[in-house]
Scaffold this motif. Structure first.
Motif, mmCIF file in Angstrom:
data_model
loop_
_atom_site.group_PDB
_atom_site.id
_atom_site.type_symbol
_atom_site.label_atom_id
_atom_site.label_comp_id
_atom_site.label_asym_id
_atom_site.label_seq_id
_atom_site.Cartn_x
_atom_site.Cartn_y
_atom_site.Cartn_z
ATOM 1 N N MET A 1 -21.809 -1.917 -8.386
ATOM 2 C CA MET A 1 -21.885 -2.780 -9.544
ATOM 3 C C MET A 1 -20.467 -3.112 -10.019
ATOM 4 O O MET A 1 -19.605 -2.246 -10.116
ATOM 5 N N LYS A 2 -20.249 -4.377 -10.321
ATOM 6 C CA LYS A 2 -18.938 -4.817 -10.785
ATOM 7 C C LYS A 2 -18.826 -4.597 -12.291
ATOM 8 O O LYS A 2 -19.732 -4.918 -13.042
ATOM 9 N N THR A 3 -17.689 -4.062 -12.709
ATOM 10 C CA THR A 3 -17.446 -3.816 -14.133
ATOM 11 C C THR A 3 -16.810 -5.053 -14.769
ATOM 12 O O THR A 3 -16.443 -6.012 -14.071
ATOM 13 N N ALA A 4 -16.619 -5.000 -16.086
ATOM 14 C CA ALA A 4 -15.993 -6.107 -16.803
ATOM 15 C C ALA A 4 -14.579 -6.360 -16.284
ATOM 16 O O ALA A 4 -14.164 -7.507 -16.113
ATOM 17 N N VAL A 5 -13.842 -5.298 -16.018
ATOM 18 C CA VAL A 5 -12.475 -5.485 -15.520
ATOM 19 C C VAL A 5 -12.488 -6.033 -14.094
ATOM 20 O O VAL A 5 -11.644 -6.860 -13.735
ATOM 21 N N ASP A 6 -13.439 -5.619 -13.273
ATOM 22 C CA ASP A 6 -13.579 -6.192 -11.925
ATOM 23 C C ASP A 6 -13.796 -7.694 -12.018
ATOM 24 O O ASP A 6 -13.143 -8.471 -11.309
ATOM 25 N N ASN A 7 -14.719 -8.104 -12.877
ATOM 26 C CA ASN A 7 -15.018 -9.526 -13.032
ATOM 27 C C ASN A 7 -13.821 -10.303 -13.568
ATOM 28 O O ASN A 7 -13.583 -11.441 -13.153
ATOM 29 N N TYR A 8 -13.065 -9.703 -14.479
ATOM 30 C CA TYR A 8 -11.867 -10.349 -15.013
ATOM 31 C C TYR A 8 -10.874 -10.611 -13.885
ATOM 32 O O TYR A 8 -10.329 -11.717 -13.760
ATOM 33 N N VAL A 9 -10.605 -9.585 -13.076
ATOM 34 C CA VAL A 9 -9.652 -9.703 -11.972
ATOM 35 C C VAL A 9 -10.129 -10.757 -10.969
ATOM 36 O O VAL A 9 -9.349 -11.610 -10.535
ATOM 37 N N ILE A 10 -11.383 -10.703 -10.605
ATOM 38 C CA ILE A 10 -11.944 -11.656 -9.637
ATOM 39 C C ILE A 10 -11.784 -13.084 -10.142
ATOM 40 O O ILE A 10 -11.359 -13.975 -9.402
ATOM 41 N N GLU A 11 -12.097 -13.314 -11.403
ATOM 42 C CA GLU A 11 -11.986 -14.659 -11.974
ATOM 43 C C GLU A 11 -10.525 -15.097 -12.058
ATOM 44 O O GLU A 11 -10.209 -16.256 -11.783
ATOM 45 N N ALA A 12 -9.621 -14.195 -12.410
ATOM 46 C CA ALA A 12 -8.198 -14.537 -12.488
ATOM 47 C C ALA A 12 -7.654 -14.922 -11.111
ATOM 48 O O ALA A 12 -6.904 -15.894 -10.979
ATOM 49 N N VAL A 13 -8.053 -14.185 -10.086
ATOM 50 C CA VAL A 13 -7.629 -14.503 -8.719
ATOM 51 C C VAL A 13 -8.217 -15.844 -8.296
ATOM 52 O O VAL A 13 -7.511 -16.702 -7.745
ATOM 53 N N ARG A 14 -9.487 -16.055 -8.576
ATOM 54 C CA ARG A 14 -10.144 -17.318 -8.199
ATOM 55 C C ARG A 14 -9.453 -18.503 -8.856
ATOM 56 O O ARG A 14 -9.175 -19.521 -8.206
ATOM 57 N N LYS A 15 -9.156 -18.398 -10.153
ATOM 58 C CA LYS A 15 -8.492 -19.496 -10.867
ATOM 59 C C LYS A 15 -7.127 -19.807 -10.270
ATOM 60 O O LYS A 15 -6.776 -20.976 -10.083
ATOM 61 N N GLU A 16 -6.346 -18.778 -9.983
ATOM 62 C CA GLU A 16 -5.012 -19.002 -9.402
ATOM 63 C C GLU A 16 -5.128 -19.571 -7.994
ATOM 64 O O GLU A 16 -4.375 -20.466 -7.619
ATOM 65 N N ARG A 17 -6.089 -19.076 -7.223
ATOM 66 C CA ARG A 17 -6.300 -19.589 -5.865
ATOM 67 C C ARG A 17 -6.640 -21.071 -5.910
ATOM 68 O O ARG A 17 -6.071 -21.875 -5.170
ATOM 69 N N MET A 18 -7.522 -21.439 -6.816
ATOM 70 C CA MET A 18 -7.930 -22.838 -6.925
ATOM 71 C C MET A 18 -6.801 -23.710 -7.486
ATOM 72 O O MET A 18 -6.635 -24.856 -7.060
ATOM 73 N N ALA A 19 -6.027 -23.186 -8.422
ATOM 74 C CA ALA A 19 -4.900 -23.942 -8.985
ATOM 75 C C ALA A 19 -3.882 -24.276 -7.901
ATOM 76 O O ALA A 19 -3.252 -25.344 -7.936
#
Length: 75
Positions: A1-19
């Protein structure tokens, strides 16, 4: 199960990757993981997530700091 911090990191990486207009496959190749791994991490239905080594390699590949992917305060 992904925690809140896991989801934060995943979203931050995704945003930078897409940018930077980098595909999942390119990021995977750049950090030495399988093409499907990044897709599994970014898919909330999968349990895969980044570890500290991944975050460090992602930061190196994207030309930023590992801190850019972590929250300012605890979640």
């Amino acid at each position: 199960m992904k925690t809140a911090v896991d989801n934060y990191v995943i979203e931050a990486v995704r945003k930078e990757r897409m940018a930077q207009k980098i595909s999942q496959a390119t990021l995977a190749y750049g950090i030495g993981v399988s093409d499907s791994f990044i897709g599994q991490v970014e898919n909330p239905k999968h349990r895969a997530k980044y570890n500290l080594k991944h975050i460090n390699e992602i930061a190196r590949f994207l030309g930023c700091s590992p801190r850019d992917f972590l929250p300012e305060k605890p979640l």
